[in-house]
Design an enzyme around this catalytic site. Structure first.
Site, short mmCIF file in Angstrom:
data_model
loop_
_atom_site.label_atom_id
_atom_site.label_comp_id
_atom_site.label_asym_id
_atom_site.label_seq_id
_atom_site.Cartn_x
_atom_site.Cartn_y
_atom_site.Cartn_z
NE ARG A 3 -10.09 3.18 -4.66
CZ ARG A 3 -11.00 3.36 -3.70
NH1 ARG A 3 -10.97 4.43 -2.91
NH2 ARG A 3 -11.97 2.48 -3.52
CG ASP A 29 8.92 1.22 2.28
OD1 ASP A 29 8.54 1.88 1.28
OD2 ASP A 29 9.88 0.43 2.24
CE1 TYR A 36 12.41 10.74 -9.66
CE2 TYR A 36 13.36 12.03 -11.43
CZ TYR A 36 12.79 11.97 -10.17
OH TYR A 36 12.61 13.11 -9.44
#
Ligand code: NAD
Length: 260
Positions: free
Chosen positions: A117, A56, A149
């Site tokens: 990252r 997730d 969004y």
């Protein structure tokens, strides 16, 4: 056309459905070693060389775990497709709770930021990496039904440009693809965005799509996109054939965005 992707290790997030699934399939067909990331199991689109990681992406620790696993398994990363994302229909700015704003940014911006990252050290090592972020036409087409969004997707554009500015001189490119309405499970799954718009408009999903295409977001092609029309652009931007393309936004919306 040979995209020169044979044996390139490419991570695709949200690979179990829609645009992510089509992208994982196409990259696999082009010879890439695809690592599909998804909450749900990914169907057999990823060949024997590739693999799947269940995660997730709104979990803050998932990005570093995914990248560590990929580097351990394959020793390198050549491409990253930050595709996972999604939205809920809102009734307007005043209806959106604090939690909903944070959730929209977690999924549509921070997940891609954390993946970028975590992947950058490995991408920099290859000296010719490519990141593609999946934005949305909503970022540039303001509407009352999805301001959270839209803002999160606009932030992706900014981050992509920053990444391109800093890392292109070291060989890692960053670009955004901006799909318009695309026929995926986002519209088709029960309780999904399609059903939410249909309920709001008092019709079924097909009726809702027709109304959106005719009134709210008319396309010049007079139809929605299919996932493979988006994945083709993503695959090109991951491929070394697009080596001079960075900091760019490629719009795939059938001409819906009217401004110059
Ligand atoms: N379909 C459209 O009309 C459309 C238009 C513009 C932009 N987009 C963007 O394209 C991207 C793909 O959309 P789609 O239409 O294929 O959606 P989809 O709902 O069909 O698929 C989304 C994928 O993301 C995964 N995902 C969602 N939340 C996740 C999480 N927390 N962690 C890990 N994986 C997660 C899902 O499991 C699925 O694999 C999204 O970023 C979406 O915002 C879609």
């Amino acid at each position: 056309m040979d995209l020169h992707l044979t044996d390139k290790v490419v991570i695709v997030t949200g690979a179990s459905a829609g645009i992510g699934l089509a992208t994982a399939q196409l990259l696999t067909d082009e010879g890439a070693v695809v690592v599909g990331v998804s909450r749900q199991p990914v169907e057999s689109t990823i060949g024997d060389a590739g693999s799947v990681i269940a995660a997730d992406l709104t979990d803050v620790d998932s990005a570093s775990r995914i990248i560590e696993t990929v580097v351990e398994r394959y020793g390198r990363i050549d491409g990253l497709v930050n595709n996972a994302g999604g939205l809920h229909l809102r009734e307007g700015f005043l209806s959106i709770t604090e939690e909903q704003w944070l959730a929209a940014f977690q999924l549509n911006f921070h997940a891609a930021r954390r993946m970028s990252r975590a992947a950058l050290p490995a991408l920099l090592k290859t000296g010719a990496g490519s990141i593609v972020h999946v934005g949305s036409e909503s970022a540039r087409l303001a509407a009352t039904y999805n301001p959270d969004y839209a803002a999160a997707k606009l932030s992706l554009l900014s981050m992509s440009k920053s990444l391109a500015t800093e890392f292109s001189p070291q060989g890692v490119r960053s670009n955004v693809v901006t799909p318009g309405m695309t026929r995926t499970p986002l519209y088709e799954r029960r309780g999904g965005f399609g059903e939410q718009i249909a309920n709001a408009l008092g019709t079924d999903v097909d009726g809702a799509i027709e109304q959106v295409l005719n009134n709210l977001r008319p396309t010049l092609t007079r139809r929605m996109a299919e996932p493979n029309e988006v994945s083709a652009v993503i695959a090109f931007l991951i491929s070394p054939l697009s080596s001079q393309v960075t900091g760019a936004e490629w719009i795939i919306d059938g001409g819906a965005l009217p401004q110059i």
